[in-house]
Motif scaffolding. Structure first.
Motif, PDB file in Angstrom:
ATOM      1  N   UNK A 165      31.114 -11.520 -38.321  1.00 52.42           N
ATOM      2  CA  UNK A 165      30.920 -12.766 -37.087  1.00 52.42           C
ATOM      3  C   UNK A 165      30.583 -11.890 -36.107  1.00 52.42           C
ATOM      4  N   UNK A 166      30.747 -10.656 -35.580  1.00 53.72           N
ATOM      5  CA  UNK A 166      30.623 -10.057 -34.353  1.00 53.72           C
ATOM      6  C   UNK A 166      29.257  -9.621 -34.615  1.00 53.72           C
TER       7      UNK A 166
ATOM      8  N   UNK B 241      24.459 -17.806 -34.496  1.00 51.35           N
ATOM      9  CA  UNK B 241      24.860 -18.745 -33.297  1.00 51.35           C
ATOM     10  C   UNK B 241      25.319 -18.063 -32.242  1.00 51.35           C
ATOM     11  N   UNK B 242      24.474 -17.719 -31.033  1.00 55.19           N
ATOM     12  CA  UNK B 242      24.635 -16.914 -30.201  1.00 55.19           C
ATOM     13  C   UNK B 242      25.627 -17.350 -29.099  1.00 55.19           C
ATOM     14  N   UNK B 243      25.724 -18.847 -28.730  1.00 56.10           N
ATOM     15  CA  UNK B 243      26.682 -18.987 -27.639  1.00 56.10           C
ATOM     16  C   UNK B 243      27.375 -20.203 -28.107  1.00 56.10           C
ATOM     17  N   UNK B 244      28.632 -20.221 -28.870  1.00 54.64           N
ATOM     18  CA  UNK B 244      29.476 -21.129 -29.324  1.00 54.64           C
ATOM     19  C   UNK B 244      30.706 -20.841 -28.658  1.00 54.64           C
ATOM     20  N   UNK B 245      31.886 -21.737 -28.934  1.00 56.70           N
ATOM     21  CA  UNK B 245      33.036 -21.576 -28.397  1.00 56.70           C
ATOM     22  C   UNK B 245      33.843 -20.560 -29.160  1.00 56.70           C
ATOM     23  N   UNK B 246      34.840 -19.893 -28.682  1.00 56.63           N
ATOM     24  CA  UNK B 246      35.754 -19.033 -29.392  1.00 56.63           C
ATOM     25  C   UNK B 246      36.515 -19.464 -30.396  1.00 56.63           C
ATOM     26  N   UNK B 247      36.734 -20.973 -30.440  1.00 52.28           N
ATOM     27  CA  UNK B 247      37.095 -21.494 -31.742  1.00 52.28           C
ATOM     28  C   UNK B 247      36.331 -21.675 -32.919  1.00 52.28           C
TER      29      UNK B 247
ATOM     30  N   UNK C 170      36.799 -19.968 -36.717  1.00 51.89           N
ATOM     31  CA  UNK C 170      36.620 -20.639 -37.756  1.00 51.89           C
ATOM     32  C   UNK C 170      35.769 -19.886 -38.677  1.00 51.89           C
ATOM     33  N   UNK C 171      34.879 -19.652 -38.083  1.00 48.75           N
ATOM     34  CA  UNK C 171      33.699 -18.734 -39.097  1.00 48.75           C
ATOM     35  C   UNK C 171      34.433 -17.437 -39.661  1.00 48.75           C
ATOM     36  N   UNK C 172      35.258 -16.789 -38.606  1.00 46.53           N
ATOM     37  CA  UNK C 172      36.017 -15.650 -39.204  1.00 46.53           C
ATOM     38  C   UNK C 172      36.667 -15.731 -40.412  1.00 46.53           C
ATOM     39  N   UNK C 173      37.576 -17.026 -40.360  1.00 42.11           N
ATOM     40  CA  UNK C 173      38.536 -17.592 -41.344  1.00 42.11           C
ATOM     41  C   UNK C 173      37.653 -17.734 -42.781  1.00 42.11           C
TER      42      UNK C 173
END
Length: 370
Positions: free
Chosen positions: A239-240, A248-254, A258-261
């Motif tokens: 993800x990082x 996706x460069x500028x999305x919300x932390x949530x 979600x993508x990390x999960x």
């Protein structure tokens, strides 16, 4: 440089399926062996069922609980791994007829088995001592820094390092378990027991039923907690370093959470595929070490020489990769240049007075399972 960053990430991603496969397969083999019982009947649990018993609960609590769940389980697992490392030893000695009988049986099989490096001439070969010390130097930052790098305080980081160092003492129990198994199963580990099944088979045949269940629980906890922390490390890297920078460069932390999960499930299923393959545990460990070590020379030079450049690091990695690849093949598949290199290394050892205990004509015929 950015290119070396990509190379390091690719090396890491290549090793992930095999790292996960080792942990999943080790726990699954104990589950399968336990389902067979002491009488030697056929196991009632298949390989995929055993893998599911390891992988699916790990996926559920890691995705739902994240770092908190992983470290909570890891704390409990640390106690269980001490238990499973040493509990087999007294029962193996008792089943073999006592400590004196255990020692006598091992001596009758191979007196050099008591030597740490298996040196029949006595003493420690300097070549093994050198490479062992070098491997510790290269692996220590990764082993000890993984748990302490994100600690909230200096003291918490010190406790993490202390736990990582203390866990190394458990390897004494692992080594002695294999050694005492020689006395129990009979030289040279006959009775149709493969080397990577010694631990699981000994648990079933030696431990009483109550402790056998505890051993299975401890093994599952050890595997699951390790897999959970590695799942978080994988999803964080992807993800990082990839998704956040290039997709996706500028999305919300949530969104990133979600993508990390979602990404955390990927290495678990890749490990499932590897664990279900025909590769043995020992072979999987060898492949894992080779992939992880392909950057070892770069790390060593970077620490010892301040003028190392990104170009030099890339060149070193490019040279190491084919050497590890061809070294994992059977000698019949070696190209001529590789055999010349291998024979040259043997000659170099002998020129400085080091006995490698491997004849030149046998070089490369030793498979990782040997």
């Amino acid at each position: 440089g950015r290119l070396m960053e990509w190379i390091a990430l690719v090396v890491y991603l290549l090793g992930v399926p095999f790292i996960f496969g080792v942990g999943i397969k080790a726990a699954a083999m104990l589950v399968i062996a336990s389902s067979a019982g002491e009488s030697g009947t056929a196991p009632t649990i298949g390989l995929h069922t055993a893998i599911a018993m390891v992988a699916l609960p790990t996926l559920v609590y890691t995705v739902l609980g994240g770092v908190v769940a992983a470290y909570a389980v890891d704390l409990f697992q640390s106690l269980l791994i001490v238990f499973l490392s040493f509990i087999l030893l007294p029962f193996l000695v008792w089943k073999a007829g006592g400590l004196q009988e255990t020692v006598a049986r091992i001596d009758a099989h191979d007196p050099a088995a008591w030597s740490l490096f298996g040196d029949g001439a006595g003493g420690t070969p300097m070549v093994w001592l050198f490479w062992f010390a070098l491997s510790l130097f290269l692996s220590a930052p990764a082993v000890y820094g993984g748990g302490s790098g994100a600690a909230r305080s200096e003291m918490a980081a010190r406790w993490a390092v202390l736990g990582s160092v203390g866990k190394r003492l458990c390897t004494l129990g692992w080594g002695l378990t294999g050694l005492f198994a020689i006395a129990y199963f009979g030289p040279p580990l006959v009775s149709g027991v493969a080397p990577d099944q010694i631990f699981a088979t000994a648990c079933v045949q030696v431990l009483p039923s109550g402790l056998r269940g505890v051993m299975v629980a401890a093994m599952l906890a050890a595997a699951m907690s390790t897999l959970a922390s590695m799942m978080l490390a994988f999803s964080g890297n992807v993800v990082n370093n990839l998704y956040k920078n290039y997709a996706v460069r500028s999305a919300s932390p949530s969104h990133y959470l979600l993508m990390a999960r979602i990404f955390s499930a990927v290495p678990l299923f890749l490990g499932w595929v590897v664990a279900a393959s025909q590769l043995g545990l020992i072979h999987l460990v060898v492949i894992t070490e080779q992939i992880n070590s392909s950057l070892g020379l770069v790390m060593l030079v970077a620490v010892m020489w301040r003028r190392v450049t990104g170009t030099g690091a890339i060149a070193a990695t490019a040279v190491m990769a084919p050497l590890f690849y061809f070294g994992n093949l059977h000698s019949a598949a070696w190209p001529g240049w590789y055999r010349l290199l291998a024979d040259g290394m043997l000659w170099l050892y002998q020129a400085v007075g080091i006995q490698s205990h491997v004849a030149a004509e046998r070089l490369g015929t030793l498979r990782p399972e040997a």
